[in-house]
Enzyme design. Structure first.
Site, mmCIF file in Angstrom:
data_model
loop_
_atom_site.group_PDB
_atom_site.id
_atom_site.type_symbol
_atom_site.label_atom_id
_atom_site.label_comp_id
_atom_site.label_asym_id
_atom_site.label_seq_id
_atom_site.Cartn_x
_atom_site.Cartn_y
_atom_site.Cartn_z
ATOM 1 N N LYS A 101 -3.364 -6.299 9.575
ATOM 2 C CA LYS A 101 -2.999 -6.138 8.209
ATOM 3 C C LYS A 101 -1.825 -6.534 8.006
ATOM 4 C CE LYS A 101 -2.468 -0.800 7.515
ATOM 5 N NZ LYS A 101 -2.876 0.445 7.867
ATOM 6 N N SER A 182 -5.755 3.425 5.324
ATOM 7 C CA SER A 182 -5.006 2.269 4.956
ATOM 8 C C SER A 182 -5.045 0.608 5.251
ATOM 9 C CB SER A 182 -3.342 2.561 5.115
ATOM 10 O OG SER A 182 -3.360 2.268 6.025
ATOM 11 N N SER A 206 -5.640 5.249 9.767
ATOM 12 C CA SER A 206 -6.037 4.512 8.933
ATOM 13 C C SER A 206 -6.472 3.502 9.332
ATOM 14 C CB SER A 206 -4.238 3.978 7.995
ATOM 15 O OG SER A 206 -3.994 4.835 7.535
#
Length: 529
Positions: A101, A182, A206
């Site tokens: 990420k 996220s 997330s």
């Protein structure tokens, strides 16, 4: 017409992978076996992933799940191939391409932007310890996954999966549906067969939400099992990184690489003593005789989800699990927890982000939260869809030395920990299962996102682990089954999830449909004449 183009592109890429005798949906374990058998090399795997990213992520359905590509990935793969030829294999991840990420630093020339234009110059030359652990285990860092900007901590009306740097991540099961966040790009990329595994981060939901809504496995570990050093922060109390993969075994292999103590992160002081070989601990018979608590936070809200959950419970029973119905915390308790979490995260975000920005290179001009707010006011590309209310509220939050803040954090932790401990104790259960949430909603930049709700806040605030495994589909859209347990119970949760996965075998690849209406049964209902 759009659907035909998408399918043609997908089939073409599948044919490319087939020439290498390996499906784009092959697990990391299958990729490892193919390399062991000399049927494919790590370099070829990386090139196949890059081709698929070009055809599906950048063109075709245009998922936008990959924000940046590592310029050294092919060279890294070649080096690992040379090691293999010399007789050295580091483990189950040797030569396997993985995405991280884009709030996780890596020393490969890629910026760490958190999706924000303010950090496009944030090339630190530092490997986060979790990245070093992955590369030491032989993984190839293929690139950075797109994400909800600032890990979804900028606005109460954010469009989940959107960043100013790379745009909106689309759900590969239905392109008009949310990929959640996220860790949106991490979940979508794994679901779409771009990589077998990716790394997400979670403060509350997330990892588990995008995993469930993209039909993959996601694990939020116990806070302190995985280092957070050089990861763009929200909260030192709740932040953690964790694996996202198409299979539980792959997630276990990745967690084995990730877990461990880091002298720069005091929260990880117990990690070396607590970690195990999570892959070796998997047991397909683990459900036999296991007492499993059943918590249904939103019964009756969506009949189709209730039906899929009921089928999952039947699978658990058929494998020998003893199911115990649990009573979760009431709405007043959950509402109080939400309010406390909101207030404490704002204070923690301001303090930890200011500390992080102070360590960024000179190319990053925004050195404080206040300067970041000013940057967003000046930069129209940052706010075409939503604002920055959470930033503005956080700027006014008290310091971490404030007695009011400390009291709220202690109360929040007590509510979450006591709620989970009570359910585990009263039911005398090993773990708790629950729907991970509802199916993904339509992306709506006008009215904002609509989310069904999930069990994520209790493990997030307590710091306990939370695993989600594909449970089934509602109108063709994925839904997940959550496994919750006490601190450091990752091995048990993964083993239970592994047994459920093996018995249920529900996961199927995405169709990259433009909308749910493109499913034949829905289309016929829309237009029966």
């Amino acid at each position: 017409m759009i659907q035909a183009i998408v399918i043609a592109a997908t089939l073409g890429l599948c044919a490319t992978a087939a020439q290498a005798q390996l499906s784009p949906y092959a697990s990391a374990a299958d990729q490892q076996q193919a390399m062991t058998d000399r049927a494919i090399t790590s370099e070829k795997l990386v090139r196949l992933s890059l081709d698929r990213i070009a055809g599906i992520d950048r063109a075709g359905p245009k998922l936008n799940s990959v924000l940046a590509l590592n310029p050294h990935a092919i060279a890294d793969a070649r080096a690992l191939d040379a090691e293999r030829r010399a007789g050295r294999v580091r483990g189950p991840l040797h030569g396997v391409p993985i995405l991280i990420k884009d709030n996780i630093e890596s020393a490969d020339g890629m910026a760490t932007t958190a999706g924000s234009l303010a950090l496009t110059g944030n090339i630190t030359g530092r490997d986060a310890p979790l990245v070093r652990r992955l590369t030491d285990a032989g993984a190839v860092i293929l690139g950075k996954a797109n994400l909800s900007e600032w890990a979804n901590f900028r606005s109460t009306r954010s469009v989940s999966g959107w960043s100013a740097v790379a745009g909106l991540v689309r759900n590969p099961y239905s392109l008009d549906r949310t990929a959640c966040g996220s860790s949106s790009g991490s979940g979508a990329a794994v679901a779409a067969g771009l990589v077998a595994a990716a790394i997400g981060t979670e403060t509350d939901g997330s990892i588990t939400c995008p995993a469930a809504m993209n039909g993959v496995v996601g694990l939020k570990p116990t806070v302190g099992l995985v280092s957070r050093t050089y990861v763009v922060p929200i909260s030192p109390e709740q932040d953690t990184a964790g694996p996202m993969a198409r299979t539980v075994a792959d997630a276990a292999a990745v967690l084995t690489a990730l877990a461990g103590s880091d002298p720069l992160d005091p929260a990880t002081r117990e990690a070396d003593a607590r970690k195990v070989d999570y892959l070796a601990a998997l047991d397909r018979q683990s459900l036999k005789g296991a007492r499993i608590g059943v918590w249904t936070p939103n019964p009756g809200r969506l009949a189709a989800l209730d039906a899929v959950f009921a089928q999952a419970l039947e699978v658990l029973r058929a494998q020998g699990a003893i199911l115990v119905t649990l009573k979760g915390p009431d709405e007043a308790t959950l509402s109080r927890l939400s309010s406390l979490e909101n207030d404490t995260l704002q204070a923690e975000f301001k303090a930890s982000l200011n500390a992080y920005l102070a360590t960024t290179p000179p190319a990053v001009a925004t050195r404080t939260l206040d300067q970041l707010i000013a940057f967003n006011v000046r930069e129209p590309r940052e706010t075409p869809l939503f604002g920055q209310e959470i930033f503005e509220q956080s700027a006014k939050a008290p310091s971490l030395a404030d007695a009011g803040y400390r009291g709220k954090r202690a109360e929040a932790r007590k509510i979450a920990t006591d709620s989970l401990d009570r359910m585990l104790r009263e039911g005398a259960v090993t773990a708790i299962v629950s729907p991970s949430g509802g199916p993904p909603s339509i992306v709506d930049p006008v009215n904002g996102g609509r989310f069904f709700g999930s069990p994520s806040s209790l493990p997030a605030v307590s710091g306990y682990p939370h695993l989600t495994v594909p449970m089934g589909y509602v109108t063709g859209l994925p839904v997940g089954l959550s496994f919750l347990g006490p601190a450091w119970s990752e091995a048990k949760l993964l083993s239970l999830g592994f047994a459920f996965e093996a018995a249920s075998r529900v996961r199927r690849p995405p169709d990259f449909l433009p909308s749910v209406a493109a499913h034949p049964e829905i289309g016929r209902a829309y237009d029966p004449r």
